[in-house]
Write an enzyme that holds these catalytic residues in place. Structure first.
Site, PDB file in Angstrom:
ATOM      1  N   ARG A   1       0.830  -1.201   0.000  1.00 56.61           N
ATOM      2  CA  ARG A   1       0.000   0.000   0.000  1.00 56.61           C
ATOM      3  C   ARG A   1       0.865   1.253   0.000  1.00 56.61           C
ATOM      4  O   ARG A   1       0.522   2.268  -0.614  1.00 56.61           O
ATOM      5  CB  ARG A   1      -0.937   0.008   1.219  1.00 56.61           C
ATOM      6  CG  ARG A   1      -1.641   1.345   1.426  1.00 56.61           C
ATOM      7  CD  ARG A   1      -2.747   1.259   2.462  1.00 56.61           C
ATOM      8  NE  ARG A   1      -2.334   0.676   3.718  1.00 56.61           N
ATOM      9  CZ  ARG A   1      -1.644   1.312   4.670  1.00 56.61           C
ATOM     10  NH1 ARG A   1      -1.255   2.575   4.481  1.00 56.61           N
ATOM     11  NH2 ARG A   1      -1.313   0.697   5.792  1.00 56.61           N
TER      12      ARG A   1
ATOM     13  N   TYR B   1     -15.442  16.115 -17.587  1.00 60.61           N
ATOM     14  CA  TYR B   1     -15.912  14.738 -17.514  1.00 60.61           C
ATOM     15  C   TYR B   1     -17.000  14.609 -16.448  1.00 60.61           C
ATOM     16  O   TYR B   1     -16.902  15.189 -15.364  1.00 60.61           O
ATOM     17  CB  TYR B   1     -14.717  13.826 -17.206  1.00 60.61           C
ATOM     18  CG  TYR B   1     -15.064  12.417 -16.798  1.00 60.61           C
ATOM     19  CD1 TYR B   1     -15.898  11.630 -17.586  1.00 60.61           C
ATOM     20  CD2 TYR B   1     -14.549  11.881 -15.627  1.00 60.61           C
ATOM     21  CE1 TYR B   1     -16.211  10.338 -17.205  1.00 60.61           C
ATOM     22  CE2 TYR B   1     -14.856  10.583 -15.247  1.00 60.61           C
ATOM     23  CZ  TYR B   1     -15.695   9.825 -16.038  1.00 60.61           C
ATOM     24  OH  TYR B   1     -16.010   8.553 -15.656  1.00 60.61           O
TER      25      TYR B   1
ATOM     26  N   ASP C   1      -6.105  18.194 -16.121  1.00 61.13           N
ATOM     27  CA  ASP C   1      -6.409  16.828 -16.532  1.00 61.13           C
ATOM     28  C   ASP C   1      -6.033  16.727 -18.005  1.00 61.13           C
ATOM     29  O   ASP C   1      -6.696  17.293 -18.871  1.00 61.13           O
ATOM     30  CB  ASP C   1      -7.898  16.525 -16.342  1.00 61.13           C
ATOM     31  CG  ASP C   1      -8.223  15.056 -16.600  1.00 61.13           C
ATOM     32  OD1 ASP C   1      -7.526  14.440 -17.439  1.00 61.13           O
ATOM     33  OD2 ASP C   1      -9.180  14.538 -16.000  1.00 61.13           O
TER      34      ASP C   1
ATOM     35  N   LYS D   1      -6.972   5.044 -20.054  1.00 62.82           N
ATOM     36  CA  LYS D   1      -7.166   5.420 -21.453  1.00 62.82           C
ATOM     37  C   LYS D   1      -5.900   5.180 -22.271  1.00 62.82           C
ATOM     38  O   LYS D   1      -5.522   4.051 -22.521  1.00 62.82           O
ATOM     39  CB  LYS D   1      -7.617   6.877 -21.532  1.00 62.82           C
ATOM     40  CG  LYS D   1      -8.724   7.294 -20.566  1.00 62.82           C
ATOM     41  CD  LYS D   1      -9.972   6.458 -20.660  1.00 62.82           C
ATOM     42  CE  LYS D   1     -11.177   7.103 -19.975  1.00 62.82           C
ATOM     43  NZ  LYS D   1     -11.170   7.027 -18.515  1.00 62.82           N
TER      44      LYS D   1
END
Length: 469
Positions: A123, A175, A247, A272
């Site tokens: 983690r 988005y 972004d 993506k």
């Protein structure tokens, strides 16, 4: 001993001995970061330890990942297309594997009962993730990069940089998931969202009130491909002592590098273009400054949002073909955008790489020239309208090669109607999108097949429309 690391010479210093403890944070700076004074140099993390019993050690201030060099001023000796391929993600592995190993482990054995090694728990840090984050930092010329479980996890962490009572400004064409995040999640923590047209610098300037912590933009925006001036916005935002987050998912690091244009933070949905195969979820936060890196690292560790080793390996594999995928898809996209602009059923085409057909369209010319001044192409996402919602639906349903899905950036070509799928989380009364809008993500297939698929879909949709009259 010199080896190739990301296409540049790497000086492999002797590993620290077990007696070379790193103690308080100032000692981390002096003993480890000092070794990185020449960018591209490295300390073998196997020898770095932290004395847990030292009175000056505060556990929460210890690095959650091995110390790495900042690539902010890094000048790579290779071009972008080579950088994505010629990267050694594990220079300290004695077996020198051609592919970065997947460290599929939850925990790491520590040097002793009173020492922390460079890694203790996946983690917090994992060698496979370190390799991915190092390559991303190099590609964006950043101080550091962080890989998250999804793009939304990455965006949420950026929003966590603001505190209760502070404002975040967000572009008004974003988005749908980001809209949901800032209005339904961040707002419950007392963070106040506001929306602004970031294509108009005067509106940005007017919106920068003292309580604003950061401005978050998309350029090109998703899905209307609106272009914002990163350099100009960064200058205005920094004059007010605020942060600029970009972004850049629509423009992967092969095409656009916002940190070099003045941004403080760049975010990618690695699902993506970075992955390119629609086979993993990933988000990336990349920062220009050490203070931001420390805060993002702390939040990632505290909230448990770091990317798992196997997914990191999938991203590393995907990045190797980033250049050739991008160039092929972008070449296809331009031809398809030109095809769409010639169809009588199409009322408007939105594509950052399509030059205006008329020099009299001043706004389109301005946006095109601005985009090409801060990016190296138009990428491969196109949107268009037909003026008829039913016709648009029939076009989407009539495609056979284009897959109907919410995502983009895959090597496969994709199609959707944003108001129904990717942006449906934005209430209809708040959406700035036309209901008939279709979004295409162009892949790497033979463009002739893609054009034939679209032409057939238009023909079928038009026939249905005409027969219904």
């Amino acid at each position: 001993q010199r080896r190739v690391h990301g296409g540049v010479g790497l000086l492999q210093l002797p590993a620290m001995s077990s007696n070379d403890h790193v103690t308080p944070e100032e000692d981390v700076d002096s003993q480890v970061v000092h070794a990185y004074k020449g960018v591209g140099e490295s300390v073998d993390p196997r020898g770095v330890t932290f004395d847990a019993l030292h009175p000056g050690v505060e556990y929460n201030t210890l690095p959650t990942y091995p110390a790495r060099p900042s690539y902010r001023e890094f000048e790579h000796s290779l071009r972008k297309a080579s950088q994505v391929v010629a990267f050694d993600g594990c220079p300290h592995d004695p077996h020198h594997p051609a592919s970065v190993p997947i460290y599929q482990t939850a925990t790491f054995v520590q040097p002793s009962s009173t020492e922390f090694g460079a890694y203790d728990y996946t983690r917090s840090g994992n060698p496979t993730r370190t390799a991915l984050e190092t390559q991303l930092a190099m590609l964006e010329k950043a101080h550091a990069a962080f890989a998250f479980t999804s793009g939304m996890a990455a965006l949420n962490t950026v929003m966590r940089l603001a505190s209760s009572g502070e404002h975040v400004l967000v572009g008004d064409d974003i988005y749908g998931g980001m809209y949901r995040l800032v209005t339904k999640v961040s707002s419950t923590c007392g963070i106040i969202p506001s929306f602004v047209d970031t294509t108009d610098i005067s509106k940005v300037r007017a919106a920068l009130k003292p309580a604003v912590k950061l401005l978050h933009i998309e350029t090109p925006s998703n899905p209307l491909m609106r272009i914002s001036d990163i350099c100009a916005i960064a200058k205005v935002v920094h004059e007010h002592g605020m942060l600029l987050s970009v972004d850049s998912t629509m423009m992967n690091p092969y095409l656009q590098n916002p940190l070099e244009l003045g941004a403080d933070i760049v975010v990618h949905s690695g699902t993506k273009f970075l992955s390119g195969h629609s086979d993993t979820m990933c988000g990336v936060v990349i920062v220009a400054r050490e203070d931001l890196a420390k805060r993002i690292a702390f939040l990632q560790n505290a909230e448990g949002t770091a990317l798992a080793p196997f997914d990191c390996w999938l991203l590393l594999r995907g990045i190797k073909t980033l250049a050739i995928r991008t160039e092929r898809a972008q070449e296809n996209a331009l031809k398809i955008a030109q095809f769409l602009s010639e169809q009588p059923q199409v009322t408007r085409v939105f594509y950052a790489g399509l030059a205006p057909r008329s020099a009299d369209d001043a706004e389109a010319s301005r946006a095109y020239n601005l985009h090409m001044s801060q990016a190296r192409g138009g990428s491969s996402v196109i949107s268009f309208t037909t003026g008829d919602v039913k016709l648009s639906r029939d076009v989407v349903d009539g495609c056979r090669l284009f897959k109907i899905t919410v995502s983009f950036g895959s090597c496969n070509s994709l199609i959707e109607m944003p108001c129904v799928l990717s942006h449906a989380s934005i209430p209809a009364e708040m959406r700035t999108l036309p209901d008939d809008l279709i979004r295409l993500s162009i892949g790497i297939e033979d463009v002739r097949d893609l054009l034939e698929d679209l032409a057939r879909a238009f023909a079928v949709a038009t026939q249905r429309r005409d027969s219904a009259v």
